[in-house]
Write a protein that holds these residues in place. Structure first.
Motif, PDB file in Angstrom:
ATOM      1  N   ALA A  56      16.767   4.608   3.322  1.00 36.40           N
ATOM      2  CA  ALA A  56      17.918   4.406   4.174  1.00 36.40           C
ATOM      3  C   ALA A  56      18.021   3.632   5.153  1.00 36.40           C
ATOM      4  N   PRO A  57      17.097   3.321   6.084  1.00 31.48           N
ATOM      5  CA  PRO A  57      16.868   2.500   7.393  1.00 31.48           C
ATOM      6  C   PRO A  57      17.281   1.196   6.860  1.00 31.48           C
ATOM      7  N   LEU A  58      16.699   0.699   5.941  1.00 36.15           N
ATOM      8  CA  LEU A  58      17.010  -0.704   5.305  1.00 36.15           C
ATOM      9  C   LEU A  58      18.446  -0.825   4.813  1.00 36.15           C
ATOM     10  N   GLU A  59      19.010   0.096   4.186  1.00 38.49           N
ATOM     11  CA  GLU A  59      20.405   0.044   3.696  1.00 38.49           C
ATOM     12  C   GLU A  59      21.416   0.093   4.919  1.00 38.49           C
ATOM     13  N   ARG A  60      21.025   0.713   5.733  1.00 39.93           N
ATOM     14  CA  ARG A  60      21.991   0.594   6.900  1.00 39.93           C
ATOM     15  C   ARG A  60      22.012  -0.635   7.645  1.00 39.93           C
ATOM     16  N   ILE A  61      20.873  -1.349   7.822  1.00 34.37           N
ATOM     17  CA  ILE A  61      20.640  -2.623   8.495  1.00 34.37           C
ATOM     18  C   ILE A  61      21.782  -3.616   7.480  1.00 34.37           C
ATOM     19  N   ALA A  62      21.424  -3.555   6.239  1.00 38.36           N
ATOM     20  CA  ALA A  62      21.991  -4.302   5.041  1.00 38.36           C
ATOM     21  C   ALA A  62      23.630  -4.334   5.395  1.00 38.36           C
ATOM     22  N   HIS A  63      24.027  -3.125   5.490  1.00 37.70           N
ATOM     23  CA  HIS A  63      25.381  -2.679   5.222  1.00 37.70           C
ATOM     24  C   HIS A  63      26.038  -3.599   6.537  1.00 37.70           C
TER      25      HIS A  63
ATOM     26  N   HIS B  82      14.735   5.334  -5.495  1.00 37.74           N
ATOM     27  CA  HIS B  82      14.942   6.624  -6.462  1.00 37.74           C
ATOM     28  C   HIS B  82      14.230   7.661  -6.025  1.00 37.74           C
ATOM     29  N   ARG B  83      13.621   7.769  -5.076  1.00 42.17           N
ATOM     30  CA  ARG B  83      12.876   9.103  -4.443  1.00 42.17           C
ATOM     31  C   ARG B  83      14.142   9.733  -3.775  1.00 42.17           C
ATOM     32  N   GLU B  84      15.082   8.880  -3.055  1.00 42.95           N
ATOM     33  CA  GLU B  84      15.922   9.331  -2.276  1.00 42.95           C
ATOM     34  C   GLU B  84      17.270   9.491  -2.739  1.00 42.95           C
ATOM     35  N   ARG B  85      17.498   8.959  -3.984  1.00 39.36           N
ATOM     36  CA  ARG B  85      18.823   9.097  -4.794  1.00 39.36           C
ATOM     37  C   ARG B  85      18.501   9.706  -6.113  1.00 39.36           C
ATOM     38  N   THR B  86      17.878   8.924  -7.043  1.00 39.10           N
ATOM     39  CA  THR B  86      17.746   9.487  -8.258  1.00 39.10           C
ATOM     40  C   THR B  86      17.107  10.841  -8.400  1.00 39.10           C
ATOM     41  N   GLY B  87      15.967  10.901  -7.738  1.00 37.59           N
ATOM     42  CA  GLY B  87      15.172  12.206  -7.663  1.00 37.59           C
ATOM     43  C   GLY B  87      15.859  13.123  -7.191  1.00 37.59           C
ATOM     44  N   VAL B  88      16.700  12.959  -6.067  1.00 37.81           N
ATOM     45  CA  VAL B  88      17.533  14.204  -5.415  1.00 37.81           C
ATOM     46  C   VAL B  88      18.420  14.790  -6.180  1.00 37.81           C
TER      47      VAL B  88
ATOM     48  N   LEU C 151       9.860   5.615 -12.152  1.00 42.02           N
ATOM     49  CA  LEU C 151       8.833   6.715 -12.376  1.00 42.02           C
ATOM     50  C   LEU C 151       8.134   7.352 -11.142  1.00 42.02           C
ATOM     51  N   VAL C 152       7.606   6.355 -10.251  1.00 39.00           N
ATOM     52  CA  VAL C 152       7.115   7.014  -8.923  1.00 39.00           C
ATOM     53  C   VAL C 152       8.004   7.662  -8.053  1.00 39.00           C
ATOM     54  N   GLY C 153       9.162   6.973  -7.760  1.00 43.32           N
ATOM     55  CA  GLY C 153       9.814   7.569  -6.824  1.00 43.32           C
ATOM     56  C   GLY C 153      10.589   8.890  -7.394  1.00 43.32           C
ATOM     57  N   VAL C 154      11.064   8.917  -8.626  1.00 39.05           N
ATOM     58  CA  VAL C 154      11.398  10.397  -9.064  1.00 39.05           C
ATOM     59  C   VAL C 154      10.389  11.376  -9.129  1.00 39.05           C
TER      60      VAL C 154
ATOM     61  N   GLY D 156       0.787  -1.179  -0.032  1.00 38.91           N
ATOM     62  CA  GLY D 156      -0.052   0.171   0.039  1.00 38.91           C
ATOM     63  C   GLY D 156       0.815   1.316  -0.146  1.00 38.91           C
ATOM     64  N   ARG D 157       0.274   2.445   0.000  1.00 38.88           N
ATOM     65  CA  ARG D 157       0.966   3.644   0.017  1.00 38.88           C
ATOM     66  C   ARG D 157       1.811   3.780   1.217  1.00 38.88           C
ATOM     67  N   GLU D 158       1.512   3.239   2.388  1.00 37.77           N
ATOM     68  CA  GLU D 158       2.365   3.632   3.315  1.00 37.77           C
ATOM     69  C   GLU D 158       3.699   2.582   3.475  1.00 37.77           C
ATOM     70  N   ALA D 159       3.530   1.528   2.993  1.00 37.18           N
ATOM     71  CA  ALA D 159       5.024   0.721   2.506  1.00 37.18           C
ATOM     72  C   ALA D 159       5.741   1.496   1.654  1.00 37.18           C
ATOM     73  N   ILE D 160       5.031   1.856   0.428  1.00 35.52           N
ATOM     74  CA  ILE D 160       5.763   2.438  -0.717  1.00 35.52           C
ATOM     75  C   ILE D 160       6.486   3.714  -0.226  1.00 35.52           C
ATOM     76  N   ASP D 161       5.711   4.711   0.468  1.00 38.93           N
ATOM     77  CA  ASP D 161       6.251   5.957   0.911  1.00 38.93           C
ATOM     78  C   ASP D 161       7.374   5.629   2.141  1.00 38.93           C
ATOM     79  N   ALA D 162       7.526   4.727   2.687  1.00 35.71           N
ATOM     80  CA  ALA D 162       8.542   4.429   3.857  1.00 35.71           C
ATOM     81  C   ALA D 162       9.865   4.611   3.335  1.00 35.71           C
ATOM     82  N   PRO D 163      10.936   5.037   4.023  1.00 34.53           N
ATOM     83  CA  PRO D 163      12.145   5.440   3.643  1.00 34.53           C
ATOM     84  C   PRO D 163      13.117   4.043   3.207  1.00 34.53           C
TER      85      PRO D 163
END
Length: 364
Positions: A45-52, A204-210, A236-239, A36-43
């Motif tokens: 960066a937190p997932l990336e930090r855990i994965a690293h 893409h919202r946090e990287r490509t779009g920025v 498309l959606v993120g940018v 849903g929109r709530e999941a898609i709009d979630a950031p």
């Protein structure tokens, strides 16, 4: 002269599994994981930090992704400027490297371990990116490709250590999706499921779009139009989300092949069309795009139109782009050329184009 693509009204809302089809594995997977929109709009960066933390090798890949050029070229009729986000500068040469990285980060973070066995489907660029990244990271990867995928692609994927399976004949891209979902069930693998992956939007919202908005602000450019061809719809959606934070009046176009439009009601086929984009068939709608349909206008581009645009840009601008990128440029051009002179647009150039696309373009 290349004909302008037709611009369509937003497609009417419909359930993602609106029509029955003989591909039960992917139907089950998408029904279970449709966000849903709530999941898609979630950031992201937190997932990336855990994965690293769990898989430090991911951090070594990060510098090879992003900060790609934004290249200005004239619109089709020359009344405005289209800024091409040249994603061929990414690792593996396409925008899908960003998506592959995000999918792997999310899988590792959600599994809580680096010892995750992956499976995914792709028609080309994402498969290449996943195979390359997983080889670097030492991850076990099984890929499903459409039945008619070039042998060149299959050989390259296996060279990087991935297992490769093909979808059933006559089922097109959706058949590869179903095969991947079947493999996930049978082999107890984590299905990346790009079409239902919120991280495919957030990265893409946090990287490509920025990156795009930062460069345009530096150039004092106000974008009036944004266009991107749609695969999973993450780019498309993120940018679009990031652009509209800065420019709420920026018109956003979701570009599809005329041969396989959004919500395509027909059964999928392997008919030629812009690479890496298109409707899935059987009335299915991309789950990452469905919650935002009202935010976009929809446009379609035929494969011959895209091939002609590829040739035109290479001849006149010395820019090599894929057919899906050419479709985005044509759509952005149409919107600019119908309005006042001097306006600006952004279009995502997903890559330079495949060997097969350029062969088709040469034969036009």
């Amino acid at each position: 002269m290349t004909a302008a693509p037709a611009v369509l009204a937003p497609a009417p809302a419909a359930d993602t599994a609106a029509s029955a089809h003989p591909l039960p594995h992917i139907e089950r997977a998408m029904a279970a994981r449709r966000p849903g929109r709530e999941a898609i709009d979630a950031p992201f960066a937190p997932l990336e930090r855990i994965a690293h933390t769990l898989l430090p090798g991911l951090a070594t890949l990060r510098p090879a992704l992003g900060d790609t050029p934004l290249v200005p070229v004239p619109s089709r009729a020359g009344r405005g400027t289209v800024w091409l986000k040249a994603e061929a500068a990414n690792l593996t040469g396409t925008v899908k490297a960003r998506t592959a990285y995000a999918l792997i980060c999310a899988a590792v973070a959600r599994a809580g371990t680096a010892r995750v066995r992956l499976v995914e489907y792709s028609g080309g660029s994402l498969a290449v990116a996943l195979a390359h990244l997983c080889a670097h990271l030492g991850l076990d990867l099984h890929l499903a490709v459409p039945h008619g995928a070039p042998e060149r692609l299959v050989t390259a994927l296996r060279r990087d250590g991935a297992r490769v399976s093909r979808g059933r004949e006559g089922t097109g891209f959706l058949g590869a999706m179903d095969e991947a979902a079947r493999i996930a069930e049978d082999e107890d693998r984590y299905l990346l499921l790009q079409h239902c992956a919120p991280e495919a939007v957030s990265v893409h919202r946090e990287r490509t779009g920025v990156e795009i908005t930062t460069r345009l602000a530096r150039e004092h450019i106000r974008p009036h139009v944004f266009a991107a061809s749609v695969g999973s719809a993450g780019t498309l959606v993120g940018v679009a989300q990031t652009l509209r934070l800065r420019r709420p009046d920026c018109a956003a176009f979701a570009v599809f092949p005329a041969e396989a439009p959004y919500g395509d009601p027909e059964a999928p086929t392997g008919a030629p069309r812009m690479n890496g984009t298109g409707g899935l068939g059987h009335g299915l709608r991309q789950p990452l795009l469905a919650p935002y349909e009202a935010d976009f206008a929809f446009a379609d581009v035929t494969y011959p139109q895209a091939l002609d645009a590829m040739r035109l840009l290479r001849r006149t601008q010395r820019v090599a782009i894929s057919s899906s990128a050419a479709g985005a440029w044509l759509t952005a051009s149409r919107a600019l050329d119908e309005g006042p002179r001097g306006r600006h647009a952004v279009a995502v150039a997903a890559g330079r184009g495949t060997t097969e696309e350029w062969a088709d373009a040469a034969n036009r």
